[in-house]
Design a protein around this motif. Structure first.
Motif, mmCIF file in Angstrom:
data_model
loop_
_atom_site.group_PDB
_atom_site.id
_atom_site.type_symbol
_atom_site.label_atom_id
_atom_site.label_comp_id
_atom_site.label_asym_id
_atom_site.label_seq_id
_atom_site.Cartn_x
_atom_site.Cartn_y
_atom_site.Cartn_z
ATOM 1 N N THR A 1 0.864 -1.179 0.000
ATOM 2 C CA THR A 1 0.000 0.000 0.000
ATOM 3 C C THR A 1 0.898 1.226 0.000
ATOM 4 O OG1 THR A 1 -1.751 -1.145 1.198
ATOM 5 C CG2 THR A 1 -1.797 1.264 1.237
ATOM 6 N N ILE A 2 0.626 2.127 -0.921
ATOM 7 C CA ILE A 2 1.447 3.314 -1.090
ATOM 8 C C ILE A 2 0.583 4.544 -0.864
ATOM 9 C CG2 ILE A 2 2.821 4.634 -2.755
ATOM 10 C CD1 ILE A 2 3.333 1.908 -4.154
ATOM 11 N N GLU A 3 1.089 5.471 -0.070
ATOM 12 C CA GLU A 3 0.407 6.740 0.140
ATOM 13 C C GLU A 3 0.886 7.712 -0.934
ATOM 14 O OE1 GLU A 3 0.031 10.127 3.568
ATOM 15 O OE2 GLU A 3 0.195 8.034 4.178
ATOM 16 N N ILE A 4 -0.039 8.210 -1.706
ATOM 17 C CA ILE A 4 0.272 9.122 -2.802
ATOM 18 C C ILE A 4 0.503 10.522 -2.249
ATOM 19 C CG2 ILE A 4 -0.525 10.033 -5.020
ATOM 20 C CD1 ILE A 4 -0.235 6.977 -4.999
ATOM 21 N N GLU A 5 1.550 11.163 -2.756
ATOM 22 C CA GLU A 5 1.838 12.541 -2.352
ATOM 23 C C GLU A 5 1.572 13.469 -3.535
ATOM 24 O OE1 GLU A 5 5.702 12.902 -0.602
ATOM 25 O OE2 GLU A 5 5.321 11.298 0.832
ATOM 26 N N PRO A 6 1.268 14.727 -3.264
ATOM 27 C CA PRO A 6 1.017 15.669 -4.358
ATOM 28 C C PRO A 6 2.196 15.672 -5.345
ATOM 29 C CG PRO A 6 0.451 16.679 -2.268
ATOM 30 C CD PRO A 6 1.132 15.371 -1.947
ATOM 31 N N GLY A 7 1.865 15.639 -6.609
ATOM 32 C CA GLY A 7 2.887 15.667 -7.648
ATOM 33 C C GLY A 7 3.380 14.296 -8.079
ATOM 34 N N ASP A 8 2.982 13.219 -7.361
ATOM 35 C CA ASP A 8 3.394 11.875 -7.761
ATOM 36 C C ASP A 8 2.746 11.486 -9.085
ATOM 37 O OD1 ASP A 8 4.974 11.477 -5.535
ATOM 38 O OD2 ASP A 8 3.508 10.245 -4.457
ATOM 39 N N ASN A 9 3.466 10.739 -9.875
ATOM 40 C CA ASN A 9 2.960 10.209 -11.136
ATOM 41 C C ASN A 9 2.260 8.880 -10.820
ATOM 42 O OD1 ASN A 9 2.681 8.751 -13.555
ATOM 43 N ND2 ASN A 9 4.386 9.841 -14.485
ATOM 44 N N ILE A 10 0.946 8.889 -10.799
ATOM 45 C CA ILE A 10 0.188 7.712 -10.378
ATOM 46 C C ILE A 10 0.433 6.521 -11.298
ATOM 47 C CG2 ILE A 10 -2.141 6.777 -9.997
ATOM 48 C CD1 ILE A 10 -2.910 9.565 -8.973
ATOM 49 N N ALA A 11 0.521 6.744 -12.593
ATOM 50 C CA ALA A 11 0.775 5.635 -13.522
ATOM 51 C C ALA A 11 2.126 4.983 -13.224
ATOM 52 C CB ALA A 11 0.724 6.132 -14.965
ATOM 53 N N GLU A 12 3.129 5.782 -12.927
ATOM 54 C CA GLU A 12 4.461 5.254 -12.606
ATOM 55 C C GLU A 12 4.435 4.488 -11.279
ATOM 56 O OE1 GLU A 12 8.714 7.145 -11.336
ATOM 57 O OE2 GLU A 12 7.705 8.072 -13.049
ATOM 58 N N ILE A 13 3.713 5.028 -10.306
ATOM 59 C CA ILE A 13 3.596 4.360 -9.007
ATOM 60 C C ILE A 13 2.918 3.008 -9.162
ATOM 61 C CG2 ILE A 13 2.380 4.476 -6.791
ATOM 62 C CD1 ILE A 13 3.020 7.490 -6.826
ATOM 63 N N LYS A 14 1.849 2.954 -9.940
ATOM 64 C CA LYS A 14 1.153 1.683 -10.169
ATOM 65 C C LYS A 14 2.075 0.658 -10.808
ATOM 66 C CE LYS A 14 -3.572 3.402 -10.694
ATOM 67 N NZ LYS A 14 -4.699 3.537 -11.637
ATOM 68 N N GLU A 15 2.823 1.069 -11.811
ATOM 69 C CA GLU A 15 3.738 0.148 -12.491
ATOM 70 C C GLU A 15 4.814 -0.370 -11.535
ATOM 71 O OE1 GLU A 15 6.796 -0.069 -16.298
ATOM 72 O OE2 GLU A 15 5.537 1.683 -16.049
ATOM 73 N N LYS A 16 5.403 0.522 -10.751
ATOM 74 C CA LYS A 16 6.447 0.107 -9.805
ATOM 75 C C LYS A 16 5.875 -0.801 -8.721
ATOM 76 C CE LYS A 16 9.644 3.952 -10.411
ATOM 77 N NZ LYS A 16 10.309 5.107 -9.780
ATOM 78 N N ALA A 17 4.672 -0.493 -8.251
ATOM 79 C CA ALA A 17 4.042 -1.325 -7.223
ATOM 80 C C ALA A 17 3.753 -2.719 -7.765
ATOM 81 C CB ALA A 17 2.756 -0.669 -6.728
ATOM 82 N N TRP A 18 3.210 -2.807 -8.950
ATOM 83 C CA TRP A 18 2.942 -4.104 -9.575
ATOM 84 C C TRP A 18 4.236 -4.895 -9.723
ATOM 85 C CZ3 TRP A 18 -0.062 -7.940 -10.708
ATOM 86 C CH2 TRP A 18 0.309 -8.834 -11.683
#
Length: 62
Positions: free
Chosen positions: A29-46
């Motif tokens: 589980t990742i807490e998103i911070e302002p300015g984060d690239n959500i698509a990149e976060i999803k890919e890295k998490a997967w």
């Protein structure tokens, strides 16, 4: 508009290895911070979840 505050990724595998049934699973589980690239976060998490399950399988089969 709704904002993403957290993102949870998970991956699992179940199967028979060497005649025994096994289930492998990991989640992050990742807490998103302002300015984060959500698509990149999803890919890295997967990728992280997938790699962790692969490590679990490798440890069992070594």
């Amino acid at each position: 508009m709704a904002k993403v505050k957290t993102f949870t990724a998970g991956y699992g595998f179940s199967g028979s290895i060497n005649g025994q049934w096994h289930k492998f699973n990991t989640e992050i589980t990742i807490e998103i911070e302002p300015g984060d690239n959500i698509a990149e976060i999803k890919e890295k998490a997967w990728n992280t979840c997938y790699q962790e399950v692969e490590k679990q399988i490798q440890q069992l089969t070594e």
